[in-house]
Design a protein around this motif. Structure first.
Motif, PDB file in Angstrom:
ATOM      1  N   LEU A  96      -8.963  -0.327  -1.738  1.00 33.75           N
ATOM      2  CA  LEU A  96      -7.971  -0.255  -2.798  1.00 33.75           C
ATOM      3  C   LEU A  96      -8.463   0.626  -3.945  1.00 33.75           C
ATOM      4  O   LEU A  96      -7.703   1.433  -4.502  1.00 33.75           O
TER       5      LEU A  96
ATOM      6  N   ASN B 248      -5.715  -7.216  -0.853  1.00 31.97           N
ATOM      7  CA  ASN B 248      -4.575  -7.156   0.060  1.00 31.97           C
ATOM      8  C   ASN B 248      -3.454  -8.079  -0.399  1.00 31.97           C
ATOM      9  O   ASN B 248      -2.270  -7.760  -0.249  1.00 31.97           O
TER      10      ASN B 248
ATOM     11  N   LEU C 275       0.840  -1.202   0.000  1.00 31.43           N
ATOM     12  CA  LEU C 275       0.000   0.000   0.000  1.00 31.43           C
ATOM     13  C   LEU C 275       0.871   1.246   0.000  1.00 31.43           C
ATOM     14  O   LEU C 275       0.586   2.222  -0.703  1.00 31.43           O
TER      15      LEU C 275
ATOM     16  N   VAL D 144      -8.313  -0.542   3.938  1.00 29.34           N
ATOM     17  CA  VAL D 144      -7.301  -1.544   3.590  1.00 29.34           C
ATOM     18  C   VAL D 144      -6.645  -2.098   4.848  1.00 29.34           C
ATOM     19  O   VAL D 144      -6.391  -3.312   4.955  1.00 29.34           O
TER      20      VAL D 144
ATOM     21  N   SER E 150     -11.644  -4.268   1.685  1.00 33.67           N
ATOM     22  CA  SER E 150     -10.432  -4.390   0.887  1.00 33.67           C
ATOM     23  C   SER E 150     -10.651  -3.881  -0.534  1.00 33.67           C
ATOM     24  O   SER E 150      -9.844  -3.111  -1.075  1.00 33.67           O
TER      25      SER E 150
END
Length: 699
Positions: A257, A305, A32, A289, A253
């Motif tokens: 993202l 992830n 990330l 996230v 998630s």
């Protein structure tokens, strides 16, 4: 196992936790971080706007650092505060010092010497982690160099983080001490959580208010940015106790993202909206996230992830901090050399490639060797650490010494010292154009070093409202006891006519009452901007000034009647006509002066002093008149519909028939990109008097 880090921290989610409470390493957060830095660099290089990546960094920094502090405090380890300080400084400063030293050298080589003092000040501010305040104050100081072209502008976020680290350390250490004295060390996490929640809500409210009142300051303000770090801090407090269903974690998630990737496309004017409510998108996405994976939860790690944990993104995450440090100054120096506001494909690709290489070298040979204590490891690991440490110190000492020395030599003086620099015989200024007065060969005044000091009286007198002042500020100049009053109204482009008006008032006494605000010509438009940044209170200020003028009843109002166009020439905006109508409704007589040319090459503005210091001359640093001004004063036609509005044009006292140079009659015309020096304005007293006399009827 190496600790997971974010730009400016390098702190791991599981580092230093007791064995029973250690959580799994978050490779996805490495990724990330890598994705966020990629977005930051790409948007800076090719799109010229923010991506939300920095906001993601702030969330991650708050998350990792607060989690580390809480674990250290709960462990009861003696001396943990000092240990955290040493660790943080060891991870923050070395790469910063290397980049700042390189910026100092590049500034000396690439930028004109008139820019060195500003960069030196920002180098020192960056080392002390107050760069965000330096930039905020620079924005507030209308007469300073534009912070958007600073090679160190991006370090505001590092300063915000550094200040947060000190505050977080104080809060957690204080909570640990209080809980220990109360015999309840188990309450440290809850106590910190309560404090974080209160501070986060207060900071968010403050940031939301600042977007509509003082965005130029708000963007850099640690108090406004605090809630983004505190959002991460709150997740660090709550995450160990959370147990979310697998489906919810998948939703978090996916949308998290997507929010990180799309933020820069959804919020296209983040510089005017962050860190207000619009920043909930990147902040919320980063939080989502982080929440999508937690220790001890059942079910697989969500696919987004797992994608973030891919090697390429993790590698970018490893070099994220030095890449963030390097990319912006490299970009700015390339643009400075090219004289372009944007990097094209080739230049941008080169900036990206060089930034990545330097970031990797910095990470490999500076960061990594210094991330372990000097006593750790074998002999093969000691020498790289020693070499890295010696290199950092060898760069730090001269960088600080030269920056501080240059600041001492070229420090700012009182602008009033410039007032008596010129005399009309040797320095005819505008009269060389307006009356054909021959100018003997004399050194130009003010010099390029002194240009920034040669400003009209309201600036040093505090008689012009700054960016963050909504109140109407007014002062009296000229003859305060005179029976006749002229109101000078508007932005600094009205202000810079004051020295000329003072010269006239000394001969034909009248009072000059100023109503001025930086970047704010009289306007009733709701979307007033300066250099692309909104001035939210400009309309309210203008409305109040118009009402004040209606009650104060000056004999005449003097303001600007045109503005430049980036495409070339100038115009009278429609919102000016609304102001003329409002003044007409109040029975006020108005003189509208054509605005002076703004120095620019295409859309790139430049300072006259910088151009001259860089080897240019009065002609090469000037503009073609046809690029600066329309063939006919744009205010003439619309003013014909208002019997009380009288347009005047002093362009022939500023520009030659085909050229608007930067120096006439031995006087420098501009003290920056577009404001007249007070010296040149004083030389305009004669030409202005001859224009005003028939209109005012006072002489």
């Amino acid at each position: 196992m190496n600790s997971a880090s974010v730009p400016g921290t390098g702190l791991a989610l599981g580092a230093h936790a007791p064995a029973a409470k250690r959580v799994s390493y978050r490779f996805d957060l490495d990724g990330l971080r890598g994705l966020a830095i990629a977005l930051v660099v790409v948007f800076h290089v090719w799109f010229g706007r923010v991506s939300g990546g920095v906001d993601v960094f702030l969330v991650l920094s708050g998350f990792f650092f607060t989690g580390l502090l809480i674990r250290r405090a709960e462990s009861g380890e003696p001396g943990w505060v000092a240990a955290v300080l040493r660790r943080t400084l060891r991870r923050l400063l070395p790469a910063m010092v290397v980049v700042l030293a390189a910026v100092a050298v590049a500034t000396f080589v690439v930028l004109p010497y008139t820019r060195w003092a500003a960069v030196a000040a920002q180098i020192l501010a960056s080392l002390l982690y107050v760069q965000n305040w330096e930039l905020a104050l620079t924005w507030s100081d209308y007469l300073a160099a534009d912070p958007s072209v600073s090679p160190l502008q991006h370090l505001w976020s590092m300063s915000v983080q550094g200040q947060f680290y000190l505050l977080a350390l104080a809060v957690v250490a204080g909570a640990a001490w209080v809980c220990a004295r109360a015999g309840r060390p188990d309450l440290v996490r809850r106590t910190v959580g309560a404090v974080v929640a209160v501070l986060a809500l207060a900071s968010f409210g403050y940031a939301a208010h600042g977007v509509s009142t003082q965005q130029g300051w708000n963007y850099y303000d640690s108090l406004a940015r605090g809630w983004e770090l505190l959002a991460g801090a709150m997740i660090a407090v709550l995450l160990p106790a959370l147990a979310l269903p697998s489906r919810l974690r998948l939703v978090l998630s996916v949308f998290g993202l997507a929010g990180v990737v799309l933020c820069g496309w959804i919020v296209v004017d983040g510089v005017n909206r962050f860190p207000g409510p619009a920043a909930l998108l990147p902040v919320g996405a980063a939080v989502a996230v982080v929440l999508a994976v937690a220790a001890g939860q059942d079910g697989p790690v969500p696919l987004p992830n797992r994608l973030l944990a891919r090697p390429v993104l993790r590698w970018l995450g490893d070099i994220a901090y030095p890449l963030y440090l390097w990319h912006w100054p490299i970009l700015i120096f390339v643009l400075a050399e090219r004289g372009s506001p944007r990097a094209e494909v080739v230049d941008g690709s080169a900036v990206l490639a060089v930034s990545i290489v330097l970031a990797w070298l910095t990470h490999r040979w500076i960061e990594q060797p210094l991330r372990r204590p000097f006593g750790a490891g074998n002999a093969g690991g000691v020498w790289p650490r020693r070499v890295a440490a010696v290199t950092v110190v060898a760069l730090l000492v001269p960088t600080v010494a030269v920056s501080a020395g240059w600041q001492a030599v070229a420090g700012r003086a009182d602008p009033r010292v410039v007032a008596d620099w010129v005399e009309p015989v040797r320095y005819p200024g505008a009269e060389a154009l307006a009356s054909g007065v021959r100018a003997p060969r004399e050194p130009m005044r003010p010099s390029v070093f002194d240009a920034h000091l040669d400003v009209p009286p309201p600036t040093p007198d505090g008689c012009i409202a700054d960016w963050d002042t909504r109140a109407v500020v007014t002062c009296t100049y000229g003859d305060p006891d005179a029976d006749r009053t002229l109101a000078l109204v508007g932005s600094s482009h009205a202000e810079h006519w004051l020295p000329a008006l003072q010269g006239i008032a000394a001969e034909y006494p009248f009072r000059i009452q100023v109503y001025l605000k930086m970047g704010c010509p009289l306007t009733l438009a709701a979307d007033a901007t300066y250099k692309g940044q909104r001035i939210p209170d400009c309309r309210d200020w203008s409305t109040e000034v118009i009402e004040r003028l209606g009650s104060d009843r000056p004999d005449w109002v003097f303001t600007t009647g045109t503005r430049p166009l980036d495409s070339g020439g100038d115009e009278t905006p429609a919102d000016y006509l609304a102001v003329w109508s409002a003044l007409s409704d109040r029975g006020l007589n108005v003189v509208v002066v054509r605005d002076t040319p703004w120095l620019r090459r295409g859309t790139v503005r430049y300072r006259a002093a910088d151009c001259l210091a860089g080897g240019g001359d009065r002609i090469s640093c000037g503009m073609r008149r046809e690029d600066a001004l329309a063939p006919v004063n744009p205010a003439l036609a619309p003013a014909s519909a208002f019997p009380n509005v009288f347009p005047i044009d002093l362009s022939d006292a500023v520009c030659e028939p085909t050229l608007c140079s930067v120096e006439e009659g031995n006087i420098l015309i501009y003290h920056d990109e577009h404001h007249l020096t007070a010296s040149y304005s004083r030389s305009l007293a004669g030409p202005l008097s001859r224009k005003l006399g028939p209109i005012l009827g006072w002489w």
